[in-house]
Scaffold this motif. Structure first.
Motif, PDB file in Angstrom:
ATOM      1  N   ASP A 141       4.148  -1.399  14.181  1.00 52.84           N
ATOM      2  CA  ASP A 141       5.132  -0.437  13.671  1.00 52.84           C
ATOM      3  C   ASP A 141       6.520  -1.073  13.783  1.00 52.84           C
ATOM      4  OD1 ASP A 141       6.650   1.703  12.884  1.00 52.84           O
ATOM      5  OD2 ASP A 141       6.223   2.954  14.643  1.00 52.84           O
ATOM      6  N   VAL A 142       7.088  -1.433  12.636  1.00 52.35           N
ATOM      7  CA  VAL A 142       8.414  -2.067  12.641  1.00 52.35           C
ATOM      8  C   VAL A 142       9.548  -1.057  12.482  1.00 52.35           C
ATOM      9  CG1 VAL A 142       7.677  -4.339  11.804  1.00 52.35           C
ATOM     10  CG2 VAL A 142       8.228  -2.521  10.148  1.00 52.35           C
ATOM     11  N   LYS A 143       9.202   0.199  12.212  1.00 52.45           N
ATOM     12  CA  LYS A 143      10.244   1.190  11.909  1.00 52.45           C
ATOM     13  C   LYS A 143      11.291   1.339  13.023  1.00 52.45           C
ATOM     14  CE  LYS A 143       7.280   4.498  10.671  1.00 52.45           C
ATOM     15  NZ  LYS A 143       5.979   3.782  10.583  1.00 52.45           N
ATOM     16  N   PRO A 144      10.889   1.306  14.309  1.00 53.11           N
ATOM     17  CA  PRO A 144      11.911   1.451  15.366  1.00 53.11           C
ATOM     18  C   PRO A 144      12.942   0.321  15.391  1.00 53.11           C
ATOM     19  CG  PRO A 144       9.707   1.840  16.252  1.00 53.11           C
ATOM     20  CD  PRO A 144       9.527   1.287  14.881  1.00 53.11           C
TER      21      PRO A 144
ATOM     22  N   PRO B 126       0.838  -1.205   0.000  1.00 51.09           N
ATOM     23  CA  PRO B 126       0.000   0.000   0.000  1.00 51.09           C
ATOM     24  C   PRO B 126       0.874   1.257   0.000  1.00 51.09           C
ATOM     25  CG  PRO B 126      -0.612  -1.513   1.785  1.00 51.09           C
ATOM     26  CD  PRO B 126       0.685  -1.994   1.223  1.00 51.09           C
ATOM     27  N   ASP B 127       0.269   2.374  -0.383  1.00 52.63           N
ATOM     28  CA  ASP B 127       1.025   3.626  -0.495  1.00 52.63           C
ATOM     29  C   ASP B 127       1.664   4.046   0.819  1.00 52.63           C
ATOM     30  OD1 ASP B 127       0.385   3.740  -3.150  1.00 52.63           O
ATOM     31  OD2 ASP B 127      -1.278   5.163  -2.905  1.00 52.63           O
ATOM     32  N   ASN B 128       1.025   3.705   1.954  1.00 49.06           N
ATOM     33  CA  ASN B 128       1.547   4.178   3.248  1.00 49.06           C
ATOM     34  C   ASN B 128       2.518   3.198   3.893  1.00 49.06           C
ATOM     35  OD1 ASN B 128      -0.358   2.236   3.970  1.00 49.06           O
ATOM     36  ND2 ASN B 128      -0.971   3.310   5.834  1.00 49.06           N
ATOM     37  N   VAL B 129       2.929   2.160   3.158  1.00 44.85           N
ATOM     38  CA  VAL B 129       3.920   1.200   3.660  1.00 44.85           C
ATOM     39  C   VAL B 129       5.194   1.340   2.824  1.00 44.85           C
ATOM     40  CG1 VAL B 129       4.456  -1.239   4.039  1.00 44.85           C
ATOM     41  CG2 VAL B 129       2.144  -0.397   4.474  1.00 44.85           C
TER      42      VAL B 129
ATOM     43  N   LEU C  41      11.580  -9.591  19.365  1.00 51.86           N
ATOM     44  CA  LEU C  41      10.851  -8.323  19.266  1.00 51.86           C
ATOM     45  C   LEU C  41       9.717  -8.390  18.253  1.00 51.86           C
ATOM     46  CD1 LEU C  41      13.915  -5.900  19.481  1.00 51.86           C
ATOM     47  CD2 LEU C  41      12.239  -6.367  21.285  1.00 51.86           C
ATOM     48  N   VAL C  42       9.950  -9.024  17.089  1.00 51.08           N
ATOM     49  CA  VAL C  42       8.841  -9.120  16.116  1.00 51.08           C
ATOM     50  C   VAL C  42       7.761 -10.069  16.634  1.00 51.08           C
ATOM     51  CG1 VAL C  42      10.124  -8.451  14.044  1.00 51.08           C
ATOM     52  CG2 VAL C  42      10.009 -10.874  14.686  1.00 51.08           C
ATOM     53  N   THR C  43       8.162 -11.083  17.409  1.00 50.67           N
ATOM     54  CA  THR C  43       7.164 -11.981  18.012  1.00 50.67           C
ATOM     55  C   THR C  43       6.312 -11.205  19.009  1.00 50.67           C
ATOM     56  OG1 THR C  43       8.626 -13.880  17.698  1.00 50.67           O
ATOM     57  CG2 THR C  43       6.846 -14.125  19.306  1.00 50.67           C
ATOM     58  N   MET C  44       6.946 -10.319  19.761  1.00 47.66           N
ATOM     59  CA  MET C  44       6.208  -9.473  20.701  1.00 47.66           C
ATOM     60  C   MET C  44       5.216  -8.572  19.970  1.00 47.66           C
ATOM     61  SD  MET C  44       7.707  -6.688  23.413  1.00 47.66           S
ATOM     62  CE  MET C  44       7.931  -5.372  22.227  1.00 47.66           C
ATOM     63  N   LEU C  45       5.661  -7.936  18.889  1.00 44.54           N
ATOM     64  CA  LEU C  45       4.777  -7.050  18.122  1.00 44.54           C
ATOM     65  C   LEU C  45       3.616  -7.831  17.520  1.00 44.54           C
ATOM     66  CD1 LEU C  45       7.442  -4.825  16.286  1.00 44.54           C
ATOM     67  CD2 LEU C  45       6.049  -4.189  18.264  1.00 44.54           C
ATOM     68  N   ALA C  46       3.916  -9.028  16.993  1.00 45.62           N
ATOM     69  CA  ALA C  46       2.868  -9.858  16.400  1.00 45.62           C
ATOM     70  C   ALA C  46       1.875 -10.309  17.467  1.00 45.62           C
ATOM     71  CB  ALA C  46       3.481 -11.062  15.692  1.00 45.62           C
TER      72      ALA C  46
ATOM     73  N   PHE D  94      -1.202  -5.513   8.826  1.00 39.99           N
ATOM     74  CA  PHE D  94      -0.793  -4.989  10.137  1.00 39.99           C
ATOM     75  C   PHE D  94      -0.012  -3.684   9.983  1.00 39.99           C
ATOM     76  CE2 PHE D  94      -0.814  -9.370  12.434  1.00 39.99           C
ATOM     77  CZ  PHE D  94      -2.096  -9.142  12.915  1.00 39.99           C
ATOM     78  N   LEU D  95       0.872  -3.628   8.973  1.00 41.48           N
ATOM     79  CA  LEU D  95       1.668  -2.418   8.747  1.00 41.48           C
ATOM     80  C   LEU D  95       0.796  -1.283   8.210  1.00 41.48           C
ATOM     81  CD1 LEU D  95       4.828  -4.082   7.148  1.00 41.48           C
ATOM     82  CD2 LEU D  95       4.604  -3.231   9.484  1.00 41.48           C
TER      83      LEU D  95
END
Length: 356
Positions: A320-323, A145-148, A187-192, A313-314
């Protein structure tokens, strides 16, 4: 070696020896009717890439000849095969890096991530995607998408590991979670898990910097542990105190005797332990007591059918994976070496990203 006549030379990062990478020409196969040519614009370094870089192997995958490295990637479509209808030149896409056979019993069951004939970017003997251009099946390229951003698109690959683990472990709005290991996969497991609705997440690590980073990303509780297996009993007590006595699911994102023993003991009766990290090929763990409490153990291998959900999700802002992207490098010989040494050094490097 030369690229197609009239084209600029396609260059790639070749792993040619221990801690030795070279940017050299990479001739692509001709474009098939169901394939696309993608100009890679963002690529992240994974722990498996670092293993290959440091040891010329990762688990049972051994690098026996020069290989293009890398697999966490996103880019822009430059050419489409004659039968491709879903994508067009100029589309921004995230690439799922594994091509399964589609014919074995596992593929036909939908468990294509376990396909014994899997060809996976940057997993020997298959060349990877740290290159100007790659050719890939259109159905493994997912429009962004445009915002990703393209960086976020490349992050769909590590995020997919967390999403697949949450699916395997049945995470939902009532699941209280322990995560062992606050590295990129923890960390990605935590976000998911949070996106799947987990209300409380406790994360453990030996490194206090990583724990404070996890806290800033939304961990409810953190606990600093030691590498010593003698400390398991004491640390399990602390975990129980901090979790209010209930851990429905533990994710072991490390994969050592110590972390698995902790997960098995800390998980409440009737709960689940999901092993993600593969730190040791063989482990000695207290499985009998856990079995008597009906603690289920599930494993994961990579992921399957995760890209659409990761992208959603993004897009929606649920994740938010940017950090996580802590370091950025350009695609030059000097910065290639710097990037891999930075990632291999650990420290405050979470995700090291190339811009091509």
């Amino acid at each position: 070696m030369a690229a197609d006549e009239g084209d600029e030379k396609n260059m790639a990062a070749w792993l040619v020896g221990v801690r030795t990478l070279r940017i050299q020409p990479y001739i692509l196969p001709p474009l098939g009717p169901h394939e696309v040519k993608v100009r890679i614009k963002a690529l992240g370094i994974c722990g498996s890439d670092v293993h290959h870089f440091k040891h010329m192997r990762c688990a049972n995958f051994v690098v026996k000849k020069p290989m293009v490295i890398g697999h966490e990637c996103a880019g822009i479509i430059e050419e489409v095969g004659s039968q491709v209808k879903s994508l067009a030149v100029g589309d921004r896409v995230a690439l799922e890096p594994g091509i399964s056979c589609g014919e074995c019993h596992l593929c036909k069951q939908g468990r294509y991530n376990l396909c014994p004939k899997m060809k996976f970017f940057g997993s020997p003997p298959t060349n990877g995607s740290l290159a100007n251009q790659v050719v890939h099946p259109a159905d493994l390229c997912f429009k962004l998408p445009d915002n990703v951003s393209l960086e976020e698109g490349a992050m769909c690959e590590p995020l997919s590991v967390g999403v697949h683990a949450c699916r395997r472990a049945g995470i939902g709005p009532g699941t209280r979670i322990l995560i062992l290991g606050a590295g990129p996969i923890g960390l990605v497991t935590m976000l998911a898990a949070r996106a799947f609705g987990a209300p409380t997440i406790l994360i453990a690590d030996v490194d206090d910097r990583r724990l404070s980073f996890a806290k800033s990303l939304g961990a409810d509780q953190t606990i600093q542990v030691t590498p010593s297996i003698q400390d398991v009993e004491k640390e399990v007590e602390q975990i129980r105190e901090k979790s209010g006595g209930i851990v429905d699911v533990s994710f072991d994102c490390v994969g050592f005797n110590k972390t698995m023993a902790t997960a098995l003991q800390a998980t409440s009766s009737g709960g689940k332990v999901c092993l993600i990290g593969l730190g040791q090929t063989e482990m000695t763990v207290p499985i009998t007591a856990a079995s008597a409490r009906e603690v289920d153990i599930v494993g994961i291998f990579r992921y399957r059918n995760t890209w659409p959900l990761c992208i959603e999700f993004l897009r929606s802002g649920k994740i938010d994976v940017k950090p996580l992207i802590t370091h950025r490098f350009n695609f030059t010989q000097e910065e290639l070496e710097q990037a891999f040494e930075t990632s291999a050094g650990g420290g405050n490097a979470i995700k090291v990203m190339f811009h091509l």
